[in-house]
Design a protein around this motif. Structure first.
Motif, mmCIF file in Angstrom:
data_model
loop_
_atom_site.group_PDB
_atom_site.id
_atom_site.type_symbol
_atom_site.label_atom_id
_atom_site.label_comp_id
_atom_site.label_asym_id
_atom_site.label_seq_id
_atom_site.Cartn_x
_atom_site.Cartn_y
_atom_site.Cartn_z
ATOM 1 N N ILE B 54 2.072 10.354 35.346
ATOM 2 C CA ILE B 54 1.710 11.768 35.226
ATOM 3 C C ILE B 54 2.029 12.431 36.558
ATOM 4 C CG2 ILE B 54 -0.091 11.329 33.568
ATOM 5 C CD1 ILE B 54 -2.139 11.664 35.754
ATOM 6 N N SER B 55 2.238 13.730 36.539
ATOM 7 C CA SER B 55 2.699 14.362 37.764
ATOM 8 C C SER B 55 1.580 15.028 38.538
ATOM 9 C CB SER B 55 3.768 15.402 37.439
ATOM 10 O OG SER B 55 3.172 16.453 36.705
ATOM 11 N N THR B 56 0.509 15.395 37.843
ATOM 12 C CA THR B 56 -0.535 16.138 38.536
ATOM 13 C C THR B 56 -1.785 16.176 37.668
ATOM 14 O OG1 THR B 56 -1.104 18.296 39.462
ATOM 15 C CG2 THR B 56 0.232 18.284 37.493
ATOM 16 N N LEU B 61 0.009 23.351 36.363
ATOM 17 C CA LEU B 61 1.293 22.832 36.839
ATOM 18 C C LEU B 61 1.842 21.718 35.961
ATOM 19 C CD1 LEU B 61 0.715 22.722 40.682
ATOM 20 C CD2 LEU B 61 1.927 24.409 39.342
ATOM 21 N N TYR B 63 3.853 19.693 33.477
ATOM 22 C CA TYR B 63 5.138 20.003 32.850
ATOM 23 C C TYR B 63 5.694 18.885 31.986
ATOM 24 C CZ TYR B 63 7.224 17.291 36.647
ATOM 25 O OH TYR B 63 7.557 16.304 37.521
ATOM 26 N N ASP B 209 -4.125 24.312 47.596
ATOM 27 C CA ASP B 209 -2.878 23.753 47.096
ATOM 28 C C ASP B 209 -3.002 22.320 46.649
ATOM 29 O OD1 ASP B 209 -0.219 25.291 49.034
ATOM 30 O OD2 ASP B 209 -1.055 25.692 47.046
ATOM 31 N N LYS B 210 -4.010 21.640 47.173
ATOM 32 C CA LYS B 210 -4.125 20.219 46.857
ATOM 33 C C LYS B 210 -4.817 19.972 45.525
ATOM 34 C CE LYS B 210 -1.880 18.965 50.186
ATOM 35 N NZ LYS B 210 -0.497 18.769 49.774
ATOM 36 N N THR B 213 -3.871 16.977 43.032
ATOM 37 C CA THR B 213 -3.003 15.962 43.606
ATOM 38 C C THR B 213 -3.651 14.592 43.632
ATOM 39 O OG1 THR B 213 -3.776 16.514 45.809
ATOM 40 C CG2 THR B 213 -1.752 17.574 45.083
ATOM 41 N N TRP B 229 -6.586 7.062 39.759
ATOM 42 C CA TRP B 229 -5.172 7.320 39.527
ATOM 43 C C TRP B 229 -4.391 6.780 40.716
ATOM 44 C CZ3 TRP B 229 -2.473 12.641 40.426
ATOM 45 C CH2 TRP B 229 -1.106 12.510 40.110
ATOM 46 N N LYS B 431 18.734 16.829 35.772
ATOM 47 C CA LYS B 431 18.574 18.124 36.435
ATOM 48 C C LYS B 431 19.898 18.860 36.533
ATOM 49 C CE LYS B 431 14.247 17.664 37.235
ATOM 50 N NZ LYS B 431 13.255 18.488 36.592
ATOM 51 N N PRO C 34 14.994 21.018 41.457
ATOM 52 C CA PRO C 34 13.873 20.248 40.914
ATOM 53 C C PRO C 34 13.185 20.945 39.756
ATOM 54 C CG PRO C 34 13.389 21.071 43.118
ATOM 55 C CD PRO C 34 14.823 21.324 42.874
ATOM 56 N N TYR C 52 9.297 28.474 46.730
ATOM 57 C CA TYR C 52 9.500 27.292 47.551
ATOM 58 C C TYR C 52 10.608 27.465 48.560
ATOM 59 C CZ TYR C 52 6.275 24.862 44.529
ATOM 60 O OH TYR C 52 5.159 24.474 43.864
ATOM 61 N N THR C 76 6.056 18.348 50.806
ATOM 62 C CA THR C 76 5.372 17.952 49.569
ATOM 63 C C THR C 76 6.395 17.714 48.481
ATOM 64 O OG1 THR C 76 5.125 20.241 48.865
ATOM 65 C CG2 THR C 76 3.293 19.269 50.070
ATOM 66 N N PHE C 78 8.048 17.812 44.658
ATOM 67 C CA PHE C 78 8.121 18.752 43.543
ATOM 68 C C PHE C 78 7.767 18.068 42.237
ATOM 69 C CE2 PHE C 78 9.695 22.124 45.930
ATOM 70 C CZ PHE C 78 10.697 21.692 46.771
ATOM 71 N N ILE C 79 8.125 16.789 42.175
ATOM 72 C CA ILE C 79 7.853 16.064 40.935
ATOM 73 C C ILE C 79 6.359 15.825 40.781
ATOM 74 C CG2 ILE C 79 8.417 14.022 39.638
ATOM 75 C CD1 ILE C 79 10.750 15.730 40.255
ATOM 76 N N PHE C 80 5.770 15.294 41.836
ATOM 77 C CA PHE C 80 4.322 15.124 41.824
ATOM 78 C C PHE C 80 3.764 16.346 42.526
ATOM 79 C CE2 PHE C 80 3.778 10.935 40.206
ATOM 80 C CZ PHE C 80 4.972 10.310 40.474
ATOM 81 N N ASN C 81 3.584 17.374 41.744
ATOM 82 C CA ASN C 81 3.280 18.700 42.292
ATOM 83 C C ASN C 81 2.352 18.682 43.494
ATOM 84 O OD1 ASN C 81 3.387 18.450 39.260
ATOM 85 N ND2 ASN C 81 3.993 20.562 39.521
ATOM 86 N N ASN C 82 2.889 19.132 44.603
ATOM 87 C CA ASN C 82 2.095 19.361 45.804
ATOM 88 C C ASN C 82 1.549 18.133 46.496
ATOM 89 O OD1 ASN C 82 2.509 22.082 45.571
ATOM 90 N ND2 ASN C 82 0.672 22.409 44.351
ATOM 91 N N GLN C 83 1.912 16.933 46.052
ATOM 92 C CA GLN C 83 1.398 15.771 46.772
ATOM 93 C C GLN C 83 2.152 15.611 48.073
ATOM 94 O OE1 GLN C 83 0.966 12.000 44.899
ATOM 95 N NE2 GLN C 83 0.040 12.877 43.065
ATOM 96 N N ASP C 84 1.462 15.149 49.116
ATOM 97 C CA ASP C 84 2.093 14.961 50.403
ATOM 98 C C ASP C 84 3.064 13.804 50.354
ATOM 99 O OD1 ASP C 84 -0.723 15.902 52.422
ATOM 100 O OD2 ASP C 84 1.171 16.943 52.072
ATOM 101 N N ILE C 273 13.098 12.613 49.202
ATOM 102 C CA ILE C 273 14.333 11.932 49.597
ATOM 103 C C ILE C 273 14.447 11.899 51.113
ATOM 104 C CG2 ILE C 273 16.840 11.951 49.460
ATOM 105 C CD1 ILE C 273 16.612 13.506 46.893
#
Lengths: 351, 552, 311
Positions: B54-56, B61, B63, B209-210, B213, B229, B431, C34, C52, C76, C78-84, C273
């Motif tokens: 999962i992305s978030t 957000l 998707y 923003d976090k 995450t 997670w 992409k 992305p 961005y 951060t 883009f795929i894992f939104n906003n993760q460091d 990357i």
């Protein structure tokens, strides 16, 4: 470093116990001095002779030649081309391998893992597919041998690249040393640290897939390891006594390199090349995956193995035969290289 | 000396490693998994796998569908669904709709809580939807607000209007009002989408923003909470004790492992470490006849997009020829093999039914497309009309084995039957492919779309002239008019609407061949014996774990 | 010596700066974005790119990235939104390092031992066996070995866990073996060849003639010298084991660095990357430096300052 002096056992005065009758006086006249114990050859002739004495290496060479020969001939023997999806596809899809004489022995008899005779089931009793067919009803025999052709090409290409670019680069860096060496090595480190994949994707932008693009892609990425190995070897040899002697005697750099250094670094280089070749073959498969290889339906062994992998549990033979052929190819290559290496190594001259 | 030292060091390390292995000696069953834990602790555990993480945990957000599934199972919203896909109430107690169908008023329950104790209120919905539309949030699915036809949605999404102008208001803590600019028959199921999940404003603003995450930066209110997670490794859901409907939730823990390789997943299923496993491609062919295999129809369509700006594809006979020579049955039987059904139509079955319960799909009359002889005729005609020196089209494909196989099959079928045509491949990562599609730098490509909302017009709208994702540039005036009527005037008249849609579909896939439909998608799963109530729904979440059970 | 190290460190910093910059530049030309998703309307795409800063001129983006770097921020995802990015890499590091190092240790120890035996008994059964193992290790891809092992040991015989489990050391056995094969192959080959070389060289002959017994000679002198080039190749191999074992990671579901890199490249996740490129090159260059220093320390014949002075 070598503290041999402190470890010589004391009291080894074996001279006292030698029997004089066991010795023959050697005439020390001029002829005797100049008589050669064995005929002298040029370096390469010497190599050839020693190589031919090595049975394993010769056998491997023979197998290699046989394989190459089959790769050229085999696709012509089969009624089906490597790209042909045989119609009706549902009849010919995923057939297990079947070979005329061997089938009577219970192997290669066209039965799948459940023991079902697929050929009988589909009503094609009279046809034989030596390596079976794949998920798109293509003859694996033709595809495998066609793949061998491509893989041999890739292997030769990789060897050539490694040899010409890698060895030269590493040789120069090692020979001149100092700042030149420093700069050259740093350059390879930078080049090697940029993610390959990114460069490859950019390649896709500019070039159309094909043999040229694929070769170019390999040129850019695969010579670095060889350069480093060569440099290491050259550094090691550069300071050995015989090189210093040659230099003192006034040999030109070219003579030093060709006559003295080359024979000594060649063995390692030969071995390194034979290791790089399978890497190159799989790298090509990876390139093919992202689209930089030969355009489908052309397939190298690496691509065939990749494709067959997804069917590993269901139709293992799809991956089995390309893998087998590749392994035999590599094995012979390695055995031959071993022999070649032993033949080239000057320190093993009398063994 | 040094040599001995280094050897000793190496040996020591090796021994340490081996010792570690011996020390951590556990059975091959693994430490955390599957129905095996069932017996030991009496806890009901369900283990399944995703091929992508999962992305978030930020609903605005989200998707991809895996993220939507986890979010929807762990955050309560207006409605959920039952095993047949019918809507059931979650937070919504009841609702009223205005006469013209453009104002919805939802009355919410007051006993839902966030995991930090705050109550879930109507304000949470308003905040979330406004945030969804705010360009500053950077949400991919912001245009869901426009698709829901909420008043001022487009203006807000484009940044022209402030979020407060959005047609959604909290009349009081537990009453939510939604105002639309036209009747939306699919609104209720659409509002189940993860993008519309409520957000606790205070919490979200405190982490900025976090938000989403990590587990610490997220809040839950649903049947389950995300207990852990670890990215690309595992997601652990645990039953939420504060969930008002907790007594209906049977499974205590859901473990989702990220397993990218299909062979590995098969192995895990066979050792009992996975209870559910999605069958695809080769594995589907292998397990097709297994009693554990279940196929679930979806409303996903796979079709061939043809760029009509390419001179060959601009010719309708060429397009018809392509349609006639493709053996769609082979594609669904041998390449996808997951229960997908070949389709000569574009509007999927399962979207809408008439008073007698008949699916829209059964009321149409589309002739079967595959006919090789006819295809050759069309192609001959096309060549006459086009009179080009050579005929080559490119197929744009991505980087998966399945798409490669599909591409090779496509190439072989076309080149075999349509004389003189060469098909070449154009590789692009996913992409890049989208860029090329939008800019028109492609000839043909396979496209798969699942409906965003359960409405017959969805696929028809996609091929209207002005639609931004109509990358093939299909354009037909009559078709456009019919599509508009179906989404406008005829919304309240089912018969007229169906008639218009039938005619539009006919133009698209029979007369003008604006696209070649290939199949209607399905998903096949291997379900272990002890799992009950397994389903796959078109309404988010695809799988609502609260409806399932694990019986020993 | 100290001067050499300092100079090399300086070079390292420059090299890393160059690598990051070149990769950054290359990424600008990479097609796609992305946010590519057919869901997005063109207006939305524009807004997202603006948020961005993806449409800013290249120098602006570069400056922004570098200044963030100096604050220790890798950006951060883009795929894992906003993760460091730094968090993401750190999380994956432990798994990759664990499996990679294990493969390195096991592989090199076994490889060295095999190589020694093969060299001592040249052209005998052991020598050929080593060659065969070496060939298998190199010509059968790791994913084949890996999946076969997974099937036989994990499913059929059920004696090993099928996939990697962070809390279970036994689950690291199969990925380690799959990776170790190529290490064993390469190490054994190099060891054998170097050792054969040395055994036939003059100073060994000299040692023997002085009466040193075979094993003393071998262990004290020959092997130590043969280890040098082996160590040279082990260095970069470590890095590729840790960072590049994408396929093995995939099969055994190891949440590692290799996978992350491939996914981020396929999805245009620029900062990930760059972050991984930075980390990789840092590790790689450090290892190369360490190996070069060791090389010089162990073998004084190789001058560190590079080169012979009597040219």
């Amino acid at each position: 470093m070598n503290d041999m002096t402190t470890s010589v056992p004391n009291g080894s005065s074996s001279c006292d116990t030698l029997d004089p009758s066991k010795f023959v006086f050697v005439h020390n006249d001029g002829d005797g001095l100049n008589r050669m114990e064995r005929p002298s050859f040029t370096f390469w002739k010497d190599v050839k002779i020693r190589l031919m004495k090595n049975k394993m290496a010769m056998a491997s060479l023979v197998v290699l030649i046989l394989l190459a020969f089959t790769a050229v001939i085999a696709p012509f023997c089969s009624p089906h081309q490597y790209y042909e999806q045989i119609e009706p596809m549902r009849t010919y899809i995923k057939l297990p391998p079947r070979i005329p004489v061997l089938e009577n022995f219970g192997i290669f008899d066209g039965t799948d893992s459940a023991g079902v005779d697929v050929y009988a089931e589909r009503g094609i009793e009279d046809e034989y597919f030596f390596f079976g067919t794949d998920n798109l009803a293509r003859d694996q025999w033709s595809r495998t041998w066609y793949g061998v052709r491509i893989s041999i090409y890739i292997g030769l290409l990789a060897a050539a690249i490694n040899l010409f670019i890698g060895v030269t680069y590493g040789g120069i860096a090692g020979y001149y040393g100092g700042q030149i060496d420093n700069l050259m090595m740093r350059f390879t480190e930078i080049l090697g640290s940029i993610p390959d994949l990114v460069v490859m994707i950019l390649f896709l932008l500019v070039f159309k897939p094909g043999i040229f693009t694929m070769s170019l892609a390999m040129v850019i990425t695969s010579w670095i390891g060889m350069a480093r190995v060569t440099r290491g070897q050259v550094l090691k040899i550069k300071n050995q006594e015989y090189v210093m002697v040659a230099r003192t005697l006034g040999a030109t750099p070219r003579q030093i390199i060709v006559k003295h250094m080359l024979p000594n670094i060649l063995p390692t280089i030969v071995v390194a090349i034979t290791f790089n070749i399978p890497n190159a073959i799989f790298y090509e498969a990876f390139l093919a995956f992202i689209g930089l290889g030969l355009p489908a339906p052309a397939a190298s062994l690496g691509v065939l193995i990749n494709d067959g992998y997804t069917s590993l549990r269901t139709y293992p033979y799809m991956m089995l035969y390309p893998t087998l052929v590749l392994s035999i190819l590599m094995l012979c290559l390695n055995l031959f290289a071993n022999g070649l290496r032993d033949a080239i190594d000057p320190t093993m001259r009398d063994k | 000396m040094r040599k001995v030292l280094s050897m000793a060091l190496a040996a020591a390390m090796l021994l340490t490693v081996l010792a570690g292995c011996g020390g951590g000696n556990q059975t091959a069953g693994g430490s955390s998994s599957g129905a095996q834990s069932n017996a030991s602790s009496g806890e009901k555990v369900l283990t399944l796998s995703y091929t992508g993480d999962i992305s978030t945990l930020d609903m605005n957000l989200c998707y991809n569908s895996n993220t939507a599934e986890v979010l929807s199972n762990t955050v309560a919203t207006l409605f959920k669904h039952d095993q047949e896909g019918k809507l059931t109430n979650e937070i919504c107690k009841d609702y009223t709709v205005s006469e013209d169908g453009m104002v919805y008023t939802f009355n919410l329950r007051d006993d839902f809580k966030w995991s930090n104790g705050d109550p879930v209120t109507a304000h949470d919905f308003v905040y979330s939807w406004q945030r969804l539309g705010n360009p500053n949030t950077g949400s991919t699915y912001a245009n869901y607000l426009s698709k829901a036809h909420i008043i001022n949605a487009e203006g807000v999404v484009n940044g022209d209007l402030d979020g407060s102008e959005l047609g959604v208001t909290a009349l009081n803590d537990y009453t939510l009002e939604v105002r639309l600019d036209r009747p939306v028959p699919y609104l209720l199921t659409f509002l189940c989408e993860a993008a519309f999940l409520p957000i606790n404003q205070k919490f979200q603003e405190s982490v900025g923003d976090k938000f989403g995450t990590s587990v610490e930066n997220a809040l839950f209110s649903g049947a389950y909470v995300v207990a852990d997670w670890q990215t690309e490794y595992e997601i652990r859901l645990e039953k939420n004790p504060d969930y008002p409907l907790a007594d209906q939730v049977a499974i205590d823990t859901v473990i989702i492992k990220i397993v990218k390789d299909a062979n590995t997943a098969v192995n895990l299923f066979e050792t009992g470490e996975l209870d559910i496993f999605e069958l695809d491609g080769e594995q589907a062919v292998m397990y097709k006849d297994d009693p554990h295999a279940h196929a679930y129809a979806t409303t996903q369509m796979n079709f061939l997009v043809m760029n009509e700006q390419n001179p060959i594809l601009a010719n309708v006979n060429a397009r018809r020829a392509i349609s006639c020579v493709l053996d769609k049955q082979f594609i669904t039987d041998e390449i996808y093999a997951n229960g997908s059904t070949p389709a000569d139509y574009i509007i999927p079955a399962g979207l809408d039914y008439d008073e007698n319960g008949n699916d829209f799909r059964t009321t149409t009359n589309i002739p079967p497309a595959t006919d090789i002889e006819k295809g050759k005729e069309y192609w001959a005609k096309a060549k006459e009309e086009l009179n080009l020196p050579q005929y080559e089209i490119r197929l744009m494909i991505g980087d998966s084995t399945k798409s490669k196989r599909l591409a090779e099959f496509f190439q072989s079928q076309l080149e075999k039957n349509l004389e003189g045509l060469t098909v070449t491949f154009d590789y692009a990562t996913s992409k890049t492919a989208i860029d090329k599609e939008i800019s028109g730098d492609f000839d043909t490509t396979f496209s798969t779309w699942g409906v965003d909302y359960l409405d017959l017009s969805f696929f028809i709208d996609m091929f209207t002239t002005d639609f931004y994702a109509n990358t093939g540039h299909f354009s037909n005036a009559e078709y456009d008019e019919l599509a508009q009527l179906a989404s406008g005037e005829y919304l309240n008249d089912k018969e007229k609407r169906w008639e218009a849609l039938r005619r539009a579909e006919e133009i698209l896939v029979v007369e003008e061949m604006g696209t070649v439909p290939i199949f209607q998608g399905a998903r096949m799963y291997l379900v272990a014996d002890q799992v009950e109530g397994y389903h796959y729904s078109d309404v988010t979440p695809q799988r609502f774990f609260a409806l399932m059970d694990v019986v020993a | 010596m100290k001067k050499y190290i300092l100079v090399r460190l300086l070079y390292m910093v420059i090299a890393i700066a160059l690598i990051v910059s070149i990769t950054f530049l290359l990424l600008q030309f990479m097609p796609g974005s992305p946010f590519n998703d057919l869901q997005l309307t063109p207006e939305q795409r524009v807004l997202l790119d603006e948020k961005y800063g993806l449409n800013d001129p290249i120098p602006v983006k570069y400056a922004r990235y570098v200044s963030n770097l100096f604050h220790g921020e890798l950006g951060t995802s883009f795929i894992f939104n906003n993760q460091d990015v730094s968090d993401m890499i750190a999380a994956r590091m432990s798994s990759s390092v664990r499996v990679g190092l294990q493969a390195l240790v096991c592989g090199s120890v076994i490889g060295v031992l095999l190589g020694i035996v093969a060299a001592l008994k040249r052209n005998s059964f052991w020598d050929h066996l080593t060659t065969i193992i070496a060939v298998i290790g190199v010509s059968i891809p790791a994913f084949v070995i890996g999946s076969l092992m997974q099937y036989y040991f994990g499913v059929k015989m059920a004696i090993l866990p099928v996939i990697y489990d962070k809390g279970n050391a036994v689950s690291t056995i199969m990925p380690t073996i799959a990776l170790a094969f190529s290490v064993i192959a390469t190490t054994a080959k190099y060891m054998r060849n170097e050792l054969v070389d040395i055994i036939n060289s003059d100073y060994i002959l000299f040692a023997r003639s002085k009466g040193l017994t075979g094993s003393e000679v071998i262990i004290k002198h020959a092997v130590r010298n043969a280890l040098i080039p082996v160590v040279t190749i082990l260095g970069p191999m470590t890095i590729s084991l840790i960072t590049g074992s994408t396929v093995v990671e995939r099969i055994f579901s190891v949440p590692g660095l290799g996978n992350l890199l491939v996914t981020s490249i396929q999805n245009n996740d620029y900062f990930v990357i760059l972050g991984e490129g930075l980390v990789f090159s840092l590790m790689f260059l450090s290892v190369v430096l360490v190996v070069d220093i060791l090389y010089g320390l162990i073998d004084p014949r190789i001058r560190l300052a590079g080169g012979n002075h009597n040219e």
